[in-house]
Structures are given as structure tokens and as C-alpha cells.
Design a protein around this motif. Structure first.
Motif, PDB file in Angstrom:
ATOM      1  N   GLU A 136       0.837  -1.212   0.000  1.00  0.00           N
ATOM      2  CA  GLU A 136       0.000   0.000   0.000  1.00  0.00           C
ATOM      3  C   GLU A 136       0.867   1.255   0.000  1.00  0.00           C
ATOM      4  O   GLU A 136       0.568   2.224  -0.708  1.00  0.00           O
ATOM      5  N   LYS A 137       1.946   1.241   0.789  1.00  0.00           N
ATOM      6  CA  LYS A 137       2.836   2.395   0.822  1.00  0.00           C
ATOM      7  C   LYS A 137       3.442   2.661  -0.552  1.00  0.00           C
ATOM      8  O   LYS A 137       3.539   3.811  -0.991  1.00  0.00           O
ATOM      9  N   LYS A 138       3.828   1.586  -1.229  1.00  0.00           N
ATOM     10  CA  LYS A 138       4.425   1.721  -2.552  1.00  0.00           C
ATOM     11  C   LYS A 138       3.403   2.278  -3.555  1.00  0.00           C
ATOM     12  O   LYS A 138       3.688   3.213  -4.297  1.00  0.00           O
ATOM     13  N   VAL A 139       2.199   1.713  -3.561  1.00  0.00           N
ATOM     14  CA  VAL A 139       1.152   2.129  -4.499  1.00  0.00           C
ATOM     15  C   VAL A 139       0.707   3.566  -4.207  1.00  0.00           C
ATOM     16  O   VAL A 139       0.632   4.400  -5.120  1.00  0.00           O
ATOM     17  N   TYR A 140       0.425   3.867  -2.942  1.00  0.00           N
ATOM     18  CA  TYR A 140      -0.020   5.219  -2.580  1.00  0.00           C
ATOM     19  C   TYR A 140       1.074   6.246  -2.841  1.00  0.00           C
ATOM     20  O   TYR A 140       0.798   7.356  -3.289  1.00  0.00           O
ATOM     21  N   GLY A 141       2.309   5.877  -2.545  1.00  0.00           N
ATOM     22  CA  GLY A 141       3.426   6.789  -2.803  1.00  0.00           C
ATOM     23  C   GLY A 141       3.565   7.106  -4.284  1.00  0.00           C
ATOM     24  O   GLY A 141       3.767   8.264  -4.674  1.00  0.00           O
ATOM     25  N   TYR A 142       3.424   6.083  -5.115  1.00  0.00           N
ATOM     26  CA  TYR A 142       3.497   6.269  -6.571  1.00  0.00           C
ATOM     27  C   TYR A 142       2.370   7.190  -7.044  1.00  0.00           C
ATOM     28  O   TYR A 142       2.592   8.121  -7.811  1.00  0.00           O
ATOM     29  N   ARG A 143       1.165   6.947  -6.562  1.00  0.00           N
ATOM     30  CA  ARG A 143       0.014   7.768  -6.954  1.00  0.00           C
ATOM     31  C   ARG A 143       0.169   9.210  -6.455  1.00  0.00           C
ATOM     32  O   ARG A 143      -0.218  10.155  -7.142  1.00  0.00           O
ATOM     33  N   ALA A 144       0.720   9.377  -5.264  1.00  0.00           N
ATOM     34  CA  ALA A 144       0.961  10.729  -4.734  1.00  0.00           C
ATOM     35  C   ALA A 144       1.945  11.473  -5.631  1.00  0.00           C
ATOM     36  O   ALA A 144       1.755  12.667  -5.913  1.00  0.00           O
ATOM     37  N   LYS A 145       2.966  10.776  -6.085  1.00  0.00           N
ATOM     38  CA  LYS A 145       3.950  11.399  -6.980  1.00  0.00           C
ATOM     39  C   LYS A 145       3.301  11.830  -8.293  1.00  0.00           C
ATOM     40  O   LYS A 145       3.575  12.923  -8.802  1.00  0.00           O
ATOM     41  N   ILE A 146       2.423  11.002  -8.829  1.00  0.00           N
ATOM     42  CA  ILE A 146       1.701  11.367 -10.056  1.00  0.00           C
ATOM     43  C   ILE A 146       0.854  12.612  -9.813  1.00  0.00           C
ATOM     44  O   ILE A 146       0.839  13.538 -10.633  1.00  0.00           O
ATOM     45  N   VAL A 149       3.085  15.706  -9.688  1.00  0.00           N
ATOM     46  CA  VAL A 149       3.522  16.089 -11.040  1.00  0.00           C
ATOM     47  C   VAL A 149       2.379  16.779 -11.791  1.00  0.00           C
ATOM     48  O   VAL A 149       2.584  17.797 -12.457  1.00  0.00           O
ATOM     49  N   CYS A 150       1.173  16.247 -11.670  1.00  0.00           N
ATOM     50  CA  CYS A 150       0.006  16.876 -12.307  1.00  0.00           C
ATOM     51  C   CYS A 150      -0.238  18.276 -11.753  1.00  0.00           C
ATOM     52  O   CYS A 150      -0.506  19.213 -12.513  1.00  0.00           O
ATOM     53  N   CYS A 151      -0.131  18.424 -10.439  1.00  0.00           N
ATOM     54  CA  CYS A 151      -0.320  19.740  -9.813  1.00  0.00           C
ATOM     55  C   CYS A 151       0.749  20.724 -10.284  1.00  0.00           C
ATOM     56  O   CYS A 151       0.449  21.883 -10.610  1.00  0.00           O
ATOM     57  N   PHE A 152       1.968  20.259 -10.314  1.00  0.00           N
ATOM     58  CA  PHE A 152       3.077  21.114 -10.757  1.00  0.00           C
ATOM     59  C   PHE A 152       2.849  21.545 -12.202  1.00  0.00           C
ATOM     60  O   PHE A 152       3.040  22.712 -12.554  1.00  0.00           O
ATOM     61  N   THR A 153       2.415  20.609 -13.026  1.00  0.00           N
ATOM     62  CA  THR A 153       2.123  20.905 -14.436  1.00  0.00           C
ATOM     63  C   THR A 153       0.978  21.912 -14.551  1.00  0.00           C
ATOM     64  O   THR A 153       1.065  22.865 -15.342  1.00  0.00           O
ATOM     65  N   LEU A 154      -0.082  21.701 -13.783  1.00  0.00           N
ATOM     66  CA  LEU A 154      -1.200  22.651 -13.791  1.00  0.00           C
ATOM     67  C   LEU A 154      -0.739  24.051 -13.386  1.00  0.00           C
ATOM     68  O   LEU A 154      -1.145  25.047 -13.996  1.00  0.00           O
ATOM     69  N   PHE A 155       0.083  24.119 -12.364  1.00  0.00           N
ATOM     70  CA  PHE A 155       0.607  25.399 -11.900  1.00  0.00           C
ATOM     71  C   PHE A 155       1.333  26.122 -13.041  1.00  0.00           C
ATOM     72  O   PHE A 155       1.102  27.302 -13.290  1.00  0.00           O
TER      73      PHE A 155
END
Length: 191
Positions: A136-146, A149-155
Motif C-alpha cells: 500500500e505504501k508503494k502504491v499510494y506513494g506512486y500515486r501521490a507522486k503522479i 507532477v500533475c499539480c506542478f504541471t497545472l501550476f
């Protein structure tokens, strides 16, 4: 609210959609759903009153996505949760108004970068109510990173298109405030 929830559950049992033994699960789920509706409705009303509807909706979407994968602080009661949630919404609208004047925009960029790095390195933060296993930590961490990146791109896109600076700041606020919630969650976990 309890009367409404109990009435719905009684009807579900009566129509044999739900078994009597599953009623507590449905009561809890309905309670959480109704609370979410009340929270969001009050946030939208607040946003309408202060003239920050677009920024609040964008903030709630980006913050909720980040929060669901990054974790962090969880209040010990429903009232405290509401107060913390409302505080983040109010902080967002205030920061959007202050940052647009140019006073904080450079600081916003620095905070976005630092908060993004923090989320990349430390998400997810679990809590005593929900301990995460390694997968779960691996999956949630990966999704958080995505999400980051999406937020940074939107900014960047909102700034480049010069659509509205407040939309970029709302995305920035979601990332920064989520990193703060992660820090508070980590601190709470140490106790």
C-alpha cells in the motif's frame, strides 16, 4: 442526522437490500457520505460569499486527490476534522487574494518546489487508524507522486496561459497545505 440514517437503513433492510447484520456498516457509510455533503456544501457557500468559487473548487479537487494518496494528519473528532478542513479552505482563499497582489508569488514558487519534494520523499504518511502495509505504501506513494507532477504541471500551465493567477495559486496551496498536513501527521505519529 441519525434519524435520517436510521430511516434509510430500516428501508434498506425492509426491502432486503441490506441484511440486518450489515446495518452498522451502512450507517457508518451513510454518516460519512452525509458529512462529506455538508462539508462540501459549506465550503461552496463560503467560496460564494468571498468570491472564490473557481479557486475553491480547484483547490478541493487537487487537495483531495493529494490527500487521499499522501495521507497525513487526521483529527480525533468529526468537529475537529471539520474545523481543520474549513481552515484549509479559508487559508486557500486568503492566500489566493494575497498572492495575486504579487506580494507572495515568488514565495509560492519556492514553497511549491519544496512541498513537492517533501511529498515525493515522504508520502504516504499513515496514521494510527489506518496502518499501511508495504505494498500500500508503494502504491499510494506512486500515486501521490503522479498527483504532485500533475499539480506542478497545472501550476505551470495556468501561469503560462495567464488564464488566472489565482487558479495557479489554488493548485500551489493544495500542494503546500498537504505537505503541512503530512508534517503534522508525522508529528502526531511520533506520540
Amino acid at each position: 442526522m441519525e434519524k435520517i440514517i436510521n430511516g434509510i437503513c430500516e428501508e434498506l433492510v425492509k426491502t432486503q437490500i441490506v441484511s440486518k447484520q450489515d446495518v452498522p456498516i451502512y450507517q457508518y457509510g451513510l454518516k460519512m457520505l452525509l458529512l462529506k455533503v455538508v462539508y462540501i456544501a459549506s465550503f461552496i457557500i463560503y467560496a460564494l460569499l468571498v468570491g472564490a468559487l473557481k479557486e475553491t473548487i480547484l483547490f478541493l479537487i487537487t487537495y483531495s486527490l493529494l490527500r487521499s494518496y499522501s495521507g497525513g494528519y487526521h483529527a480525533s473528532s468529526i468537529l475537529k476534522c471539520y474545523i481543520v478542513s474549513l481552515s484549509t479552505v479559508i487559508s486557500n482563499s486568503v492566500l489566493c487574494k494575497v498572492s495575486i497582489t504579487g506580494n507572495l508569488f515568488k514565495a509560492d514558487i519556492v514553497l511549491l518546489i519544496l512541498s513537492s519534494i517533501f511529498i515525493f520523499l515522504f508520502s504516504p504518511v499513515d496514521n494510527h487508524e489506518k496502518q499501511l502495509d508495504n505494498l500500500e505504501k508503494k502504491v499510494y506513494g506512486y500515486r501521490a507522486k503522479i498527483c504532485v507532477v500533475c499539480c506542478f504541471t497545472l501550476f505551470i500551465v495556468f501561469n503560462m496561459l495567464n488564464i488566472t493567477q489565482t487558479m495557479a495559486i489554488a493548485v500551489n496551496n493544495a500542494v503546500v497545505l498537504e505537505s503541512v498536513m503530512m508534517i503534522l501527521g508525522m508529528k502526531k505519529n511520533l506520540r
